[in-house]
Scaffold this active site. Structure first.
Site, PDB file in Angstrom:
ATOM      1  N   TYR A  36      15.397  30.121   9.611  1.00  0.00           N
ATOM      2  CA  TYR A  36      14.197  30.837  10.061  1.00  0.00           C
ATOM      3  C   TYR A  36      14.132  30.919  11.583  1.00  0.00           C
ATOM      4  CZ  TYR A  36      12.095  30.767   5.403  1.00  0.00           C
ATOM      5  OH  TYR A  36      11.828  30.964   4.075  1.00  0.00           O
TER       6      TYR A  36
ATOM      7  N   LYS B 127       0.845  -1.199   0.000  1.00  0.00           N
ATOM      8  CA  LYS B 127       0.000   0.000   0.000  1.00  0.00           C
ATOM      9  C   LYS B 127       0.886   1.256   0.000  1.00  0.00           C
ATOM     10  CE  LYS B 127      -0.404  -0.347   5.051  1.00  0.00           C
ATOM     11  NZ  LYS B 127      -1.244  -0.870   6.149  1.00  0.00           N
TER      12      LYS B 127
HETATM   13  C1  LIG Z   1      -0.491  -1.823   6.875  1.00  0.00           C
HETATM   14  C2  LIG Z   1      -1.048  -3.127   7.258  1.00  0.00           C
HETATM   15  C3  LIG Z   1      -0.216  -4.253   7.353  1.00  0.00           C
HETATM   16  C4  LIG Z   1       1.276  -4.153   7.273  1.00  0.00           C
HETATM   17  O1  LIG Z   1       1.752  -3.562   8.474  1.00  0.00           O
HETATM   18  P1  LIG Z   1       3.298  -3.365   8.782  1.00  0.00           P
HETATM   19  O2  LIG Z   1       3.315  -2.901  10.185  1.00  0.00           O
HETATM   20  O3  LIG Z   1       3.768  -2.316   7.826  1.00  0.00           O
HETATM   21  O4  LIG Z   1       3.970  -4.650   8.561  1.00  0.00           O
HETATM   22  C5  LIG Z   1      -0.807  -5.482   7.575  1.00  0.00           C
HETATM   23  N1  LIG Z   1      -2.145  -5.590   7.731  1.00  0.00           N
HETATM   24  C6  LIG Z   1      -2.978  -4.525   7.678  1.00  0.00           C
HETATM   25  C7  LIG Z   1      -4.424  -4.712   7.884  1.00  0.00           C
HETATM   26  C8  LIG Z   1      -2.454  -3.270   7.455  1.00  0.00           C
HETATM   27  O5  LIG Z   1      -3.274  -2.205   7.431  1.00  0.00           O
END
Ligand SMILES: *Cc1c(COP(=O)(O)O)cnc(C)c1O
Length: 368
Positions: free
Chosen positions: A258, A38
């Site tokens: 800044y 993702k």
């Molecule tokens: C993002 C996600 C993962 C992966 O999680 P990590 O901590 O990046 O390994 C797995 N399952 C679900 C439902 C997620 O939303």
């Protein structure tokens, strides 16, 4: 590639990505190792990451949105692809068109998918998400207990998500595992999935029990370790270098950036580099008097940020750098010396945010 004179240069090591997947897969050979890609594969690019993971052996991919499922489908035509954020109303056709599997997390989604299957004769597969203690997506446990034995179709996967596995001492993880195992018994024969990266890595020390049929690591594939203080044999995947726009000497007493937030206490050689918070280097990593921030690296030696981070620039103290830093040269923002977890800590956040926030202005190259 023609020289783009970009301010940042992002090098993505697909060999390290594949090695990290293989390492995680081997931790629990009895459980399939999927890949969570993702957020454009945590910022590194789905189009390159998914095929590299598939070549390493990954067959099942998880994304958050249908658009990301399309990217996986284009890159790996025979992949199994699950969409974690579920089924938006009216989206069944679009899912079926690319054979993407929604992760159904509420009764309305289950009914809509079942009606679509009945009406269209489509045999599209879907997962069912049960909530075992996160109160995010998924059927709540009582609802799941009631519904699982009489679903209108057999899901291809039953899944839940761990809320606290990055803190190994927390008792919630074992409670979630036990509740999930109990709910799985309501859907006999359906493959089950619980573990994220932390759940997968816990196996190394706790003996596990979290693997079930399929694991869903994400962040660890990209070289970040979700469990602070417990080293894991993960290789860095992302290297970010910033181009030096200018090198200057400034006297003791000068204020930098800044707000004049940091006053120099010695004569200092500064490299002003061409990345900033618009490139995902979090502004919280800046320094002010008495409160050091993050560091970049030159020749393997950390060189601290000086003053606030600007939108497109950071000042770095290179007085003690082991090599000469010159205009047009490069300093490491993230890489072998400045690890993703260390940079995240210095910015008050987690590796996930550093990886996924990586800007779009960098020149990118993929190596393996
Ligand atoms: C993002 C996600 C993962 C992966 O999680 P990590 O901590 O990046 O390994 C797995 N399952 C679900 C439902 C997620 O939303």
């Amino acid at each position: 590639m023609s020289e783009s004179f970009a301010g940042g240069r992002l090098t993505i090591d697909l060999g390290a990505l594949a090695a990290n997947w293989s390492f995680l897969a081997r931790l629990d050979p009895a459980s399939e190792c999927a890949a969570v890609v993702k957020a454009d594969a945590y910022g590194i690019g789905i189009a390159k990451a998914a095929p590299a993971l598939a070549r390493a052996g990954a067959k099942t991919f998880f994304v958050a949105h249908l658009s990301e499922a399309r990217a996986v489908r284009d890159a790996v035509p025979d992949a199994t692809v699950y969409v974690l954020n579920g089924l938006p109303p009216g989206a069944c056709d679009a899912f079926a068109a690319i054979d993407a599997r929604p992760v159904l997390g509420c009764v309305d989604e289950i009914l809509e998918w079942a009606a679509f299957r009945a009406a269209s004769g489509a045999r599209g597969q879907a997962a069912v998400h049960v909530d075992t203690g996160m109160t995010r997506l998924g059927l709540d446990p009582a609802q799941a207990h009631d519904l699982l034995p009489r679903l209108p179709f057999t899901p291809s996967l039953l899944m839940s998500h761990l809320a606290c596995a990055d803190e190994p001492e927390r008792p919630e993880t074992e409670r979630q595992r036990a509740l999930f195992a109990d709910l799985c018994a309501q859907a006999p024969g359906v493959p089950a999935s619980l573990a994220n990266s932390a759940g997968t890595l816990l196996r190394e020390t706790s003996g596990g029990g979290l693997g079930f049929h399929l694991r869903r690591p994400g962040v660890a594939l990209y070289g970040a370790n979700p469990i602070a203080g417990r080293p894991a044999a993960l290789r860095p995947v992302v290297r970010l270098e910033a181009r030096v726009a200018q090198v200057r000497e400034a006297p003791a007493g000068a204020v930098v950036g800044y707000g004049g937030a940091e006053r120099l206490h010695r004569r200092t050689r500064l490299a002003i580099v061409s990345v900033g918070y618009a490139d995902g280097v979090l502004r919280a990593g800046g320094s002010e008097d008495g409160a050091p921030g993050a560091a970049a690296a030159v020749g393997g030696v950390p060189c601290p940020y000086v003053g606030r981070i600007s939108m497109d620039l950071i000042a770095i103290d290179v007085t003690d750098a082991p090599e000469t830093v010159a205009r047009g040269g490069w300093v490491e923002i993230l890489g072998d010396t400045i690890g993703v977890d260390a940079l995240a800590r210095a910015c008050g956040t987690i590796g996930y945010e550093v990886l996924t926030g990586s800007g779009r202005r960098h020149e990118r190259r993929y190596v393996s």
